[in-house]
Write a protein that holds these residues in place. Structure first.
Motif, short mmCIF file in Angstrom:
data_model
loop_
_atom_site.label_atom_id
_atom_site.label_comp_id
_atom_site.label_asym_id
_atom_site.label_seq_id
_atom_site.Cartn_x
_atom_site.Cartn_y
_atom_site.Cartn_z
N ARG A 40 0.85 -1.19 0.00
CA ARG A 40 0.00 0.00 0.00
C ARG A 40 0.88 1.24 0.00
NH1 ARG A 40 -5.27 -1.12 1.09
NH2 ARG A 40 -5.75 -3.22 1.86
N PRO A 41 0.29 2.43 -0.21
CA PRO A 41 1.09 3.66 -0.13
C PRO A 41 1.70 3.86 1.25
CG PRO A 41 -0.99 4.08 -1.25
CD PRO A 41 -1.08 2.68 -0.70
N PHE A 42 2.75 4.66 1.29
CA PHE A 42 3.37 5.01 2.57
C PHE A 42 2.34 5.63 3.50
CE2 PHE A 42 7.35 5.32 0.02
CZ PHE A 42 8.19 4.56 0.83
N LYS A 43 2.49 5.36 4.79
CA LYS A 43 1.77 6.15 5.78
C LYS A 43 2.41 7.53 5.85
CE LYS A 43 0.40 2.16 8.57
NZ LYS A 43 0.53 1.47 9.88
N PRO A 44 1.65 8.57 6.19
CA PRO A 44 2.21 9.93 6.16
C PRO A 44 3.50 10.09 6.94
CG PRO A 44 -0.16 10.04 6.41
CD PRO A 44 0.20 8.59 6.49
N SER A 45 3.58 9.55 8.16
CA SER A 45 4.80 9.71 8.96
C SER A 45 5.98 8.99 8.33
CB SER A 45 4.56 9.20 10.38
OG SER A 45 4.13 7.85 10.36
N SER A 46 5.77 7.77 7.82
CA SER A 46 6.84 7.02 7.16
C SER A 46 7.28 7.72 5.88
CB SER A 46 6.39 5.60 6.85
OG SER A 46 6.03 4.90 8.02
N CYS A 47 6.30 8.26 5.15
CA CYS A 47 6.61 8.95 3.90
C CYS A 47 7.43 10.21 4.15
CB CYS A 47 5.32 9.30 3.15
SG CYS A 47 5.60 9.96 1.49
N LEU A 48 7.12 10.93 5.22
CA LEU A 48 7.88 12.14 5.54
C LEU A 48 9.32 11.77 5.88
CD1 LEU A 48 7.89 15.18 5.99
CD2 LEU A 48 7.18 14.78 8.34
N HIS A 49 9.52 10.72 6.64
CA HIS A 49 10.87 10.25 6.97
C HIS A 49 11.62 9.87 5.70
CE1 HIS A 49 14.24 8.41 8.84
NE2 HIS A 49 13.78 7.16 8.83
N TRP A 50 10.92 9.18 4.80
CA TRP A 50 11.51 8.75 3.53
C TRP A 50 11.86 9.96 2.65
CZ3 TRP A 50 9.22 9.36 -1.38
CH2 TRP A 50 9.86 8.68 -2.43
#
Length: 346
Positions: A40-50
């Motif tokens: 699935r797409p990144f979760k917002p917090s994980s995506c921000l870290h990425w």
């Protein structure tokens, strides 16, 4: 389209499992490890870290493609590691950066990343990611503020419900009804926590509150312009991701630009505050389209923060009102027998 784990460093989408086996055989990869996985797409917090890691690599001299290919994945959880491997695998198969990222970015920033240019300077490509990071940061901050505002009313409601249950037990009444109410309200609170905490509140606010929609539209427009897109192309791309009244405004703007109208005449005036609109009208002499858009973004951001502040204040009030209902009901149940005239000897 389904995602298949091919090897430790290869995750790709295929229509059927047979296609995944065919790919493995052609590329001389063992077929033993092949299995279908749910990505699935990144979760917002994980995506921000990425995003922070990718942007840091680009600022240190990597191209965007190189940053995505060489990104360190050990700092992420298992799910995010699979998403990073999938992005890298797509790039290795010749997919463009925009297509590879559009599979995994949250909905709020997917449109920005989907239009990262294949050609152009690295600065223009990085500009889209920086704007994506800003939008995602705002989304996370909004979710955190809403979650924080829920804590106090949730605690009050739970305390009132506990009091109501204790009253039922002391008066030897059935607690089935109040237990059902307690379970229903608790589930509702948990659903709210899930809905806000996992980033669903921000798209909902963007869909139903005009100032959030305008802020997002202008932010994405600025990102596309800074990535090297002409204004007409940028508006055309925004049309595909908008609905309702916003889409009509964008179509009208696009048609005006195609007919030869100037940018200050084509852009919807409702996007800009009065002071920003005056500066936009001077576009013919200044030639600066970025500044009025940036000022309008700041204005809408301030308005959104004001709306969010009012929402944060409304949650505790709502919680107190709900709790007051149960407290009042409990007090009436406790003192009603004392108010019965028969108990006073009359």
């Amino acid at each position: 389209m389904k995602w298949f784990f091919i090897s430790e460093q290869c995750i790709l989408p295929f229509q059927y499992k047979s296609e995944a086996y065919e790919f493995a055989v052609v590329n001389q990869i063992s077929t033993k490890a092949i299995r279908e996985i749910n990505l699935r797409p990144f979760k917002p917090s994980s995506c921000l870290h990425w995003l922070n890691q990718v942007i840091r690599l680009c600022e240190n001299g990597h191209s965007l493609q190189s940053a995505l290919m060489t990104q360190e994945q050990s700092h992420f959880n298992a799910t995010s590691q699979q998403q990073i491997i999938a992005i890298r695998s797509l790039l290795q198969q010749g997919e463009s950066v925009s297509i590879a990222l559009s599979f995994f970015l949250p909905k709020s920033i997917r449109l920005i990343a989907a239009h990262i240019p294949n050609e152009g300077t690295e600065e223009s490509k990085l500009a889209a990611l920086i704007v994506s990071r800003e939008v995602l940061t705002n989304q996370i901050l909004l979710s955190q503020k809403l979650l924080k505002s829920l804590n106090y009313p949730a605690a009050i409601i739970q305390a009132a419900l506990i009091l109501a249950v204790v009253n039922k037990l002391l008066t030897h009444e059935s607690i089935i009804q109040i237990s059902i109410v307690w379970a229903g309200i608790t589930c509702t609170i948990l659903v709210f926590y899930y809905w806000i905490g996992f980033g669903y509140a921000y798209p909902f606010l963007c869909k139903h509150i005009a100032s959030f929609r305008k802020y997002n539209t202008l932010t994405m427009l600025l990102a596309l312009l800074k990535s090297g897109e002409p204004l007409q192309n940028a508006i055309s791309k925004l049309c595909s991701g908008s609905v309702g009244k916003d889409q009509l405004q964008l179509y009208r703007c696009m048609l005006l630009l195609r007919s030869g109208a100037a940018a200050d005449e084509a852009l919807p005036s409702c996007w800009f505050m009065k002071t920003d609109l005056l500066q936009l009208k001077q576009l013919a002499s200044s030639g600066d389209l970025y500044t009025p858009i940036e000022k309008a973004i700041r204005s809408w951001k301030d308005r959104n923060e004001s709306i969010l502040k009012r929402l944060s204040q409304a949650f505790p009030i709502l919680g107190i009102v709900i709790a007051a209902i149960f407290v009042t009901h409990t007090l009436i149940a406790l003192y009603a027998p004392l108010m019965d005239v028969n108990t006073l000897g009359f």
